[in-house]
Design an enzyme around this catalytic site. Structure first.
Site, PDB file in Angstrom:
ATOM      1  N   ASN A   1      10.402   4.485   2.816  1.00 59.72           N
ATOM      2  CA  ASN A   1       9.983   3.679   4.039  1.00 59.72           C
ATOM      3  C   ASN A   1      10.710   2.636   4.017  1.00 59.72           C
ATOM      4  O   ASN A   1      11.915   2.598   3.238  1.00 59.72           O
ATOM      5  CB  ASN A   1       8.816   3.069   3.870  1.00 59.72           C
ATOM      6  CG  ASN A   1       7.827   3.376   3.162  1.00 59.72           C
ATOM      7  OD1 ASN A   1       6.996   4.386   4.538  1.00 59.72           O
ATOM      8  ND2 ASN A   1       7.028   3.577   1.817  1.00 59.72           N
TER       9      ASN A   1
ATOM     10  N   ARG B   1       0.981  -1.125   0.073  1.00 59.48           N
ATOM     11  CA  ARG B   1      -0.052  -0.140   0.037  1.00 59.48           C
ATOM     12  C   ARG B   1       0.705   1.185   0.008  1.00 59.48           C
ATOM     13  O   ARG B   1       0.487   2.235  -0.390  1.00 59.48           O
ATOM     14  CB  ARG B   1      -1.355   0.069   1.462  1.00 59.48           C
ATOM     15  CG  ARG B   1      -2.210   1.514   1.095  1.00 59.48           C
ATOM     16  CD  ARG B   1      -1.924   2.700   1.756  1.00 59.48           C
ATOM     17  NE  ARG B   1      -1.468   2.639   3.045  1.00 59.48           N
ATOM     18  CZ  ARG B   1      -1.178   3.718   3.349  1.00 59.48           C
ATOM     19  NH1 ARG B   1      -0.847   5.004   2.406  1.00 59.48           N
ATOM     20  NH2 ARG B   1      -0.437   3.931   4.451  1.00 59.48           N
ATOM     21  N   ASP B   2       1.319   1.735   1.345  1.00 62.57           N
ATOM     22  CA  ASP B   2       2.433   2.562   1.219  1.00 62.57           C
ATOM     23  C   ASP B   2       3.258   2.696   0.250  1.00 62.57           C
ATOM     24  O   ASP B   2       4.068   3.706   0.536  1.00 62.57           O
ATOM     25  CB  ASP B   2       2.995   2.865   2.646  1.00 62.57           C
ATOM     26  CG  ASP B   2       3.195   3.909   2.760  1.00 62.57           C
ATOM     27  OD1 ASP B   2       2.677   5.422   2.338  1.00 62.57           O
ATOM     28  OD2 ASP B   2       3.928   4.371   3.940  1.00 62.57           O
TER      29      ASP B   2
ATOM     30  N   CYS C   1       9.449   9.514  -1.500  1.00 58.15           N
ATOM     31  CA  CYS C   1       9.085  10.278  -0.274  1.00 58.15           C
ATOM     32  C   CYS C   1       8.695  12.191  -0.912  1.00 58.15           C
ATOM     33  O   CYS C   1       9.658  11.791  -1.918  1.00 58.15           O
ATOM     34  CB  CYS C   1      10.422  11.076   0.593  1.00 58.15           C
ATOM     35  SG  CYS C   1       9.869  12.725   1.388  1.00 58.15           S
TER      36      CYS C   1
ATOM     37  N   HIS D   1       6.852   3.953  12.676  1.00 58.76           N
ATOM     38  CA  HIS D   1       7.022   4.245  10.830  1.00 58.76           C
ATOM     39  C   HIS D   1       7.599   5.377  10.625  1.00 58.76           C
ATOM     40  O   HIS D   1       7.288   6.576  10.983  1.00 58.76           O
ATOM     41  CB  HIS D   1       5.669   4.662  10.006  1.00 58.76           C
ATOM     42  CG  HIS D   1       5.363   4.743   9.061  1.00 58.76           C
ATOM     43  ND1 HIS D   1       4.821   3.573   8.848  1.00 58.76           N
ATOM     44  CD2 HIS D   1       6.071   5.393   8.113  1.00 58.76           C
ATOM     45  CE1 HIS D   1       4.393   4.475   7.225  1.00 58.76           C
ATOM     46  NE2 HIS D   1       5.574   4.792   6.850  1.00 58.76           N
TER      47      HIS D   1
ATOM     48  N   HIS E   1      11.220   6.690   7.548  1.00 55.66           N
ATOM     49  CA  HIS E   1      11.720   6.817   5.982  1.00 55.66           C
ATOM     50  C   HIS E   1      12.682   7.053   7.159  1.00 55.66           C
ATOM     51  O   HIS E   1      13.350   7.706   7.662  1.00 55.66           O
ATOM     52  CB  HIS E   1      10.805   7.681   5.260  1.00 55.66           C
ATOM     53  CG  HIS E   1       9.194   7.405   5.400  1.00 55.66           C
ATOM     54  ND1 HIS E   1       8.532   7.942   3.779  1.00 55.66           N
ATOM     55  CD2 HIS E   1       8.360   7.025   5.803  1.00 55.66           C
ATOM     56  CE1 HIS E   1       7.758   7.452   3.735  1.00 55.66           C
ATOM     57  NE2 HIS E   1       7.239   6.341   5.206  1.00 55.66           N
TER      58      HIS E   1
END
Length: 310
Positions: free
Chosen positions: A248, A14-15, A239, A206, A208
């Protein structure tokens, strides 16, 4: 003491994929999920139920959810920004839904065209409906370590959003370094404040890796006993607020760190490398994961019998 076990929430499907410019077929997304659960992942963020006008890469959400061969014990979550999205998630038999709110007022206005307070108010019916159907609600506080528009974000701002999400009934709080500017000391300070409101079992990180600090930030959280983190296979996901930057933190890199610390994950690093190589081949590039690239190079040198370290 560091935790003995860590759970990774895989957000690559997803992300990660939502930031890709090229279209990835539903079949390849389904295959990726199958490979991820085959490697031992038990929490996978599969897709999002948002308007394909805004996130075209997720326009096949229903097809992907329907095509997954579900395994017992695996939780399949989806991002749901509103009630229409929740209805799609419910129809797709998602196990849990994910909502998000920014810690930065500037980011909230630029990203979703409303204030933080308004965004959280919009999520309240989603949370209520999810609970009415026995579904867990995970929430994320984005830009918790910095904002591309506002710059520094105070711990008080993060703390306020954490409380607002708890007030509407969110079951889990994720602290997200959306642009990857956080460093270990700052991350610990933010997490220590969050732990005053959130049980350790329902707090996650979470991170990055824009500035190469994600693994150090995870280690800083481990020192506080935090044992749940989001990660993305092969480092999927750029990003959008830092041109050319990585996104990520890669699942393979996190697992290599955790296994090196003697922390149990229940994950097979070899199979994760395979999954990362698969989706990277689909995208026509090498994995962002340094561990994947190192182990793939080792395999190429030593042949099929080469073993990877856990």
């Amino acid at each position: 003491m560091l935790p003995q076990h860590v759970t990774l929430v895989e957000v690559g499907p997803r992300d990660g994929l939502q930031n890709e410019a090229q279209t990835v077929s539903a079949a390849d997304k389904i295959e990726l999920v199958h490979r991820l659960q085959g490697a031992g992942l038990v929490q996978i963020e599969v897709t999002s139920f948002v308007s394909p006008k805004w996130v075209p890469q997720m326009g096949d959400n229903t097809e992907v959810m329907a095509g997954i061969q579900r395994q017992p014990g695996v939780r399949y979550s989806v991002l749901t920004p509103n009630m229409k999205g929740f209805e799609g998630a419910l129809a797709a038999n998602a196990d849990e839904v994910v909502i998000f709110a920014a810690a930065s007022e500037a980011f909230s206005q630029r990203n979703i065209n409303c204030s933080i307070a308004e965004s959280i108010e919009r999520f309240k019916p989603v949370v209520d409906a999810a609970h009415a159907h026995g579904m867990k609600v995970r929430s994320a506080v984005s830009c918790a370590l910095g904002c591309p528009y506002q710059g520094e974000v105070s711990i008080d701002q993060v703390d306020e959003v954490v409380q607002r999400l708890l007030d509407i009934g969110a079951d889990h709080i994720g602290i997200a370094d959306t642009i990857g500017v956080g460093t270990a000391g700052r991350v610990q300070a933010v997490m220590e404040r969050a732990l005053k409101r959130v049980p350790r079992t329902e707090l996650s990180g979470h991170f990055h890796d824009t500035y190469g600090q994600a693994l150090a930030n995870i280690h800083a959280c481990l020192q506080l006993g935090i044992h749940t983190f989001d990660s993305s296979i092969a480092g999927l996901g750029g990003c959008p607020y830092a041109k050319g930057a990585t996104g990520n933190v890669a699942t393979e890199d996190v697992v290599y760190l955790l296994h090196g610390l003697g922390i149990h994950t229940g994950l097979d690093l070899d199979l994760l490398v395979d999954a990362g190589a698969f989706i990277s081949n689909v995208l026509g590039r090498k994995p962002v994961s340094r561990v994947s690239n190192a182990l793939l190079a080792k395999r190429a040198t030593q042949g099929p019998a080469a073993q990877t370290a856990a």
